[in-house]
Design a protein around this motif. Sequence first.
Motif, PDB file in Angstrom:
ATOM      1  N   GLY A 197      54.619 -24.470 -21.846  1.00  0.00           N
ATOM      2  CA  GLY A 197      54.725 -25.864 -21.407  1.00  0.00           C
ATOM      3  C   GLY A 197      54.724 -26.823 -22.598  1.00  0.00           C
ATOM      4  N   ARG A 198      54.001 -26.428 -23.658  1.00  0.00           N
ATOM      5  CA  ARG A 198      53.935 -27.270 -24.858  1.00  0.00           C
ATOM      6  C   ARG A 198      55.299 -27.418 -25.522  1.00  0.00           C
ATOM      7  NH1 ARG A 198      48.844 -27.973 -26.962  1.00  0.00           N
ATOM      8  NH2 ARG A 198      49.962 -29.489 -28.178  1.00  0.00           N
ATOM      9  N   MET A 199      56.191 -26.468 -25.219  1.00  0.00           N
ATOM     10  CA  MET A 199      57.503 -26.462 -25.868  1.00  0.00           C
ATOM     11  C   MET A 199      58.568 -27.145 -25.037  1.00  0.00           C
ATOM     12  SD  MET A 199      58.347 -22.934 -27.507  1.00  0.00           S
ATOM     13  CE  MET A 199      59.874 -23.759 -27.916  1.00  0.00           C
ATOM     14  N   ARG A 200      58.188 -27.474 -23.792  1.00  0.00           N
ATOM     15  CA  ARG A 200      59.223 -27.934 -22.856  1.00  0.00           C
ATOM     16  C   ARG A 200      59.963 -29.171 -23.366  1.00  0.00           C
ATOM     17  NH1 ARG A 200      56.177 -26.505 -18.002  1.00  0.00           N
ATOM     18  NH2 ARG A 200      56.703 -24.351 -18.316  1.00  0.00           N
ATOM     19  N   ASP A 201      59.221 -30.106 -23.998  1.00  0.00           N
ATOM     20  CA  ASP A 201      59.866 -31.339 -24.501  1.00  0.00           C
ATOM     21  C   ASP A 201      60.962 -30.993 -25.485  1.00  0.00           C
ATOM     22  OD1 ASP A 201      58.186 -32.728 -22.989  1.00  0.00           O
ATOM     23  OD2 ASP A 201      56.865 -33.412 -24.616  1.00  0.00           O
ATOM     24  N   SER A 202      60.631 -30.031 -26.342  1.00  0.00           N
ATOM     25  CA  SER A 202      61.588 -29.659 -27.376  1.00  0.00           C
ATOM     26  C   SER A 202      62.854 -29.050 -26.757  1.00  0.00           C
ATOM     27  CB  SER A 202      60.898 -28.671 -28.320  1.00  0.00           C
ATOM     28  OG  SER A 202      61.647 -28.496 -29.448  1.00  0.00           O
ATOM     29  N   LEU A 203      62.660 -28.232 -25.717  1.00  0.00           N
ATOM     30  CA  LEU A 203      63.817 -27.641 -25.034  1.00  0.00           C
ATOM     31  C   LEU A 203      64.641 -28.736 -24.351  1.00  0.00           C
ATOM     32  CD1 LEU A 203      62.219 -24.468 -23.427  1.00  0.00           C
ATOM     33  CD2 LEU A 203      64.019 -24.498 -25.141  1.00  0.00           C
ATOM     34  N   THR A 204      63.928 -29.669 -23.675  1.00  0.00           N
ATOM     35  CA  THR A 204      64.616 -30.757 -22.969  1.00  0.00           C
ATOM     36  C   THR A 204      65.444 -31.589 -23.951  1.00  0.00           C
ATOM     37  OG1 THR A 204      62.697 -30.807 -21.546  1.00  0.00           O
ATOM     38  CG2 THR A 204      64.237 -32.616 -21.279  1.00  0.00           C
ATOM     39  N   GLU A 205      64.840 -31.873 -25.114  1.00  0.00           N
ATOM     40  CA  GLU A 205      65.552 -32.642 -26.142  1.00  0.00           C
ATOM     41  C   GLU A 205      66.898 -32.008 -26.489  1.00  0.00           C
ATOM     42  OE1 GLU A 205      63.477 -33.120 -29.923  1.00  0.00           O
ATOM     43  OE2 GLU A 205      61.848 -34.005 -28.745  1.00  0.00           O
TER      44      GLU A 205
END
Length: 325
Positions: free
Chosen positions: A198-206
């Motif tokens: 979940g901590r990585m989700r922003d990076s994937l979304t970006e």
Amino acid sequence: MTMAANPDAIAFRGALGAFATGVTIVTTRDGTGADCGFTANSFNSVSLDPPMVLWSLARTSQNMEAFRGASHFAVHILAADQEALSNGFAKRGADKFAGVEVERGEGDLPLLTGCTARFQCRTAYQYEGGDHIIFVGEVIAFDHEDRAPLLFHGGRYAMAARRAATLTACDPGAQRTGSFGEDFLGYLLGRAHFQLYGRMRDSLTEHDLDATDHFILSVLGINDGRTAAEIDGVIGYTGAHISSDRITSLAARDIVRTDPADRLWLTETGRRTLVELAAAAKAAEEDALGAFDENETALLKHLLKHVIRSTDPGLPDPWAAPETP
Ligand SMILES: Cc1cc2nc3c(=O)[nH]c(=O)nc-3n(C[C@H](O)[C@H](O)[C@H](O)COP(=O)(O)O)c2cc1C
């Protein structure tokens, strides 16, 4: 529990193994000036003032004469990554110092490197101890580094982990029938995975990517030039499958390209994206493991690898090189 008067040696040794110890290598020089040493877990502290330590050596040891006659010896407390060194020094007849880095101490004592602590000692006393001789040394110099220790317990090497203050025993009685409790391994692994991921989700979304895209890029990052079916085989354990639409979409965004043999390659953009995702993943890992020391981290990963091995239905190794086209 009572102990038999003449305990069976194997059972006795087994019972002694219940006492967890560190692992040491004791070294000295024999009368000819040759280095000698052996692995010992019988080490113990004796006195603070004067500083004294002890260990014991089997009468059958080929090192007996050397230690009996030695004015000095050095005790090395081994670090968690020195298991091979421990095995080397536990082998009778082997050239124990071959290929081993040695520094010189008091009276040219051989000192091993990479240990958690080293004690250079003057031989103070020798005592009869049944089939062992007990050596007591006065410590004349020591050094210490903050490294995780190698442990020995129940006849096997072990690693140390601090007990969490909140460590609670599993209470199966507290579980409702048909539901799992908070100690259920699947829950623990799943929740840890989703929270970490979940901590990585922003990076994937970006990057307008989802978890399956990330799996594909990661597999190609290890070795590209794989077909979609080969990648599918490697990531199949996640439940994800690669559709041709997904590959078309990744190719349209110049993240991967396909060659005439339908093998997938990371593009320049794909590699850059992967590096950025890897940095986010590393940061998430560092946050998650912030409260762990180096040894606990190693232990956690070691145990997780055990679980992966014990549950592996025979998946291909992601790190194996793909078959050459
Ligand atoms: C973890 C571990 C701890 C050991 N502790 C001792 C010990 O305290 N005393 C001892 O005499 N042998 C101990 N041994 C066995 C010796 O290392 C081994 O018998 C010895 O190195 C044999 O070679 P040598 O005859 O050249 O001394 C231990 C072995 C291992 C693997």
